[in-house]
Design a protein around this motif. Structure first.
Motif, short mmCIF file in Angstrom:
data_model
loop_
_atom_site.label_atom_id
_atom_site.label_comp_id
_atom_site.label_asym_id
_atom_site.label_seq_id
_atom_site.Cartn_x
_atom_site.Cartn_y
_atom_site.Cartn_z
N ASP A 7 3.28 -1.86 -7.04
CA ASP A 7 3.16 -0.44 -6.76
C ASP A 7 3.12 0.42 -8.01
O ASP A 7 2.86 1.61 -7.94
N ASN A 8 3.38 -0.17 -9.19
CA ASN A 8 3.22 0.59 -10.42
C ASN A 8 1.93 0.24 -11.15
O ASN A 8 1.71 0.64 -12.27
N GLY A 9 1.06 -0.54 -10.47
CA GLY A 9 -0.25 -0.83 -11.02
C GLY A 9 -0.28 -1.93 -12.05
O GLY A 9 -1.32 -2.20 -12.65
N PHE A 226 -1.87 -1.37 -0.62
CA PHE A 226 -2.98 -1.78 0.23
C PHE A 226 -4.31 -1.19 -0.23
O PHE A 226 -5.35 -1.82 -0.08
N HIS A 227 -4.26 0.01 -0.80
CA HIS A 227 -5.51 0.59 -1.31
C HIS A 227 -6.00 -0.19 -2.54
O HIS A 227 -7.21 -0.40 -2.70
N ARG A 228 -5.08 -0.61 -3.40
CA ARG A 228 -5.48 -1.43 -4.54
C ARG A 228 -6.00 -2.78 -4.08
O ARG A 228 -6.98 -3.30 -4.61
N LEU A 229 -5.32 -3.33 -3.07
CA LEU A 229 -5.78 -4.61 -2.53
C LEU A 229 -7.15 -4.47 -1.88
O LEU A 229 -7.99 -5.38 -1.97
N VAL A 245 -6.92 -5.18 5.60
CA VAL A 245 -6.37 -4.21 4.66
C VAL A 245 -6.78 -2.78 5.04
O VAL A 245 -5.97 -1.84 5.01
N GLY A 246 -8.06 -2.59 5.39
CA GLY A 246 -8.55 -1.26 5.69
C GLY A 246 -7.83 -0.62 6.86
O GLY A 246 -7.43 0.56 6.81
#
Length: 351
Positions: A7-9, A226-229, A245-246
């Motif tokens: 979550d911190n990229g 989930f958006h990064r995934l 994921v979407g």
């Protein structure tokens, strides 16, 4: 190529390891399910050894607060990256995936006797195409709801990714229920403010705003994962590990928007509450100022006639004490009449 998202990229080293087989007696096992190839589930006894040879796949849920469980995990031949995620004390939400392994940490609502609470715990998990191991330090709401749904036979799980989707769906349902409870309590706070009783609403509003902030922090971190995934190449995963994921990201987005609206509403109610408290404080100060002005002349009269010097007026006859007392009593009424004449006691009309 392995990709790991938190979550911190941050990105970390690649993941190694395939599906692993677990057998024998498992310490700290909270529950276990064997999922057949047709998606039906069979609950396994937690106090008996788990067989190694089986068709389908399994879900093992562990108590990570149990020291023996942690030792058992460390002794098993599991992927090192997934094992590290299960045993980590890092409170940040994270989601990692590779060619044959998905593991991560999700924030979830704690569960007590009455159901889901507003406190936050963490679910640790790792999964391959034939195994999902999850663990927690305290009872969590989403996995318990998923377990109850599986026990009722209300769903079929064709692959292991379907179980993770089910857990996230129940996690979102728990946050949705918490949002509904928060909205009801904010309605009660708003009614109290409309009735002009800010003291009863002060403590409740402070707690509700704190809950809204925590829910938003939890959702924003999960949405980011989930958006990064979604932006990564998840098609490289085996079909049994491909998460929708979407759909999950869209659900979390909608929930986060609802939580943000409640947080803004709580902020507006806090401003209204502060205004009401300021007005109430000003009224109290106004009453105190009026009392101070009314009692100032009697204090002045008492202090004047209390001076022990010669030549004081109303000090020659025994009846002069009645005149002094009358002056003492009449002085506040004179001040009150003057204050009414200048309009200090006119009622203020609320616009």
């Amino acid at each position: 190529m392995d990709v790991r998202v938190s979550d911190n990229g941050a990105r970390t080293a690649p993941v190694a390891g395939n599906a692993h087989t677990i057998s024998g007696l498992i310490p700290g096992l909270v529950w276990a399910f064997h999922i057949h190839d047709d998606g039906s589930a069979e609950q396994l006894p937690v106090d008996k050894p788990v067989a190694s040879n089986h068709e389908g796949w399994r879900w093992l849920h562990l108590d990570l607060a149990n020291v023996q469980t942690r030792h058992w995990l460390g002794s098993m031949d599991l992927p090192s990256a997934g094992l590290a995620t299960l045993l980590t004390d890092n409170p940040h939400q994270q989601l990692h995936f590779g060619e044959s392994l998905i593991h991560g940490v999700f924030a979830d609502l704690l569960r007590n006797i009455d159901g889901a609470s507003n406190d936050i715990g963490h679910l640790h998990f790792m999964m391959t195409d034939r195994l999902l191991i999850s663990g927690r330090h305290h009872a969590l709401s989403s996995v318990q709801c998923a377990r109850e749904q599986i026990e009722r036979g209300a769903c079929r799980l064709p692959h292991v990714a379907a179980l993770l989707e089910l857990i996230v769906e129940h996690l979102a349902d728990g946050i949705d229920d918490a949002t509904d409870r928060l909205a009801i309590e904010l309605d009660q706070v708003e009614d109290g403010l409309a009735e002009g009783s800010p003291n009863s609403a002060r403590q409740k509003l402070s707690g509700n705003r704190r809950i809204a902030v925590r829910l938003h922090r939890q959702l924003s971190g999960l949405r980011a994962l989930f958006h990064r995934l979604e932006r990564q190449n998840i098609d490289a995963l085996p079909p049994k590990l491909r998460i929708a994921v979407g759909k999950l990201a869209q659900r979390l987005d909608d929930l986060d928007h609802a939580v943000l609206e409640l947080r803004e509403r709580g902020h507006r109610l806090q401003e209204e509450l502060s205004q009401l408290l300021t007005e109430e404080s000003n009224r109290h100060l106004g009453i105190l100022s009026i009392l101070t002005v009314l009692f100032l002349p009697p204090t002045l009269v008492t202090g004047f006639f209390g001076m022990n010097v010669k030549g004081m007026p109303l000090n020659a006859n025994e009846t002069d004490v009645f005149w002094a007392t009358a002056l003492l009593i009449a002085s506040p009424f004179v001040v009150y009449f003057i204050m009414r004449r200048i309009g200090m006691f006119k009622s203020r009309r609320t616009p």
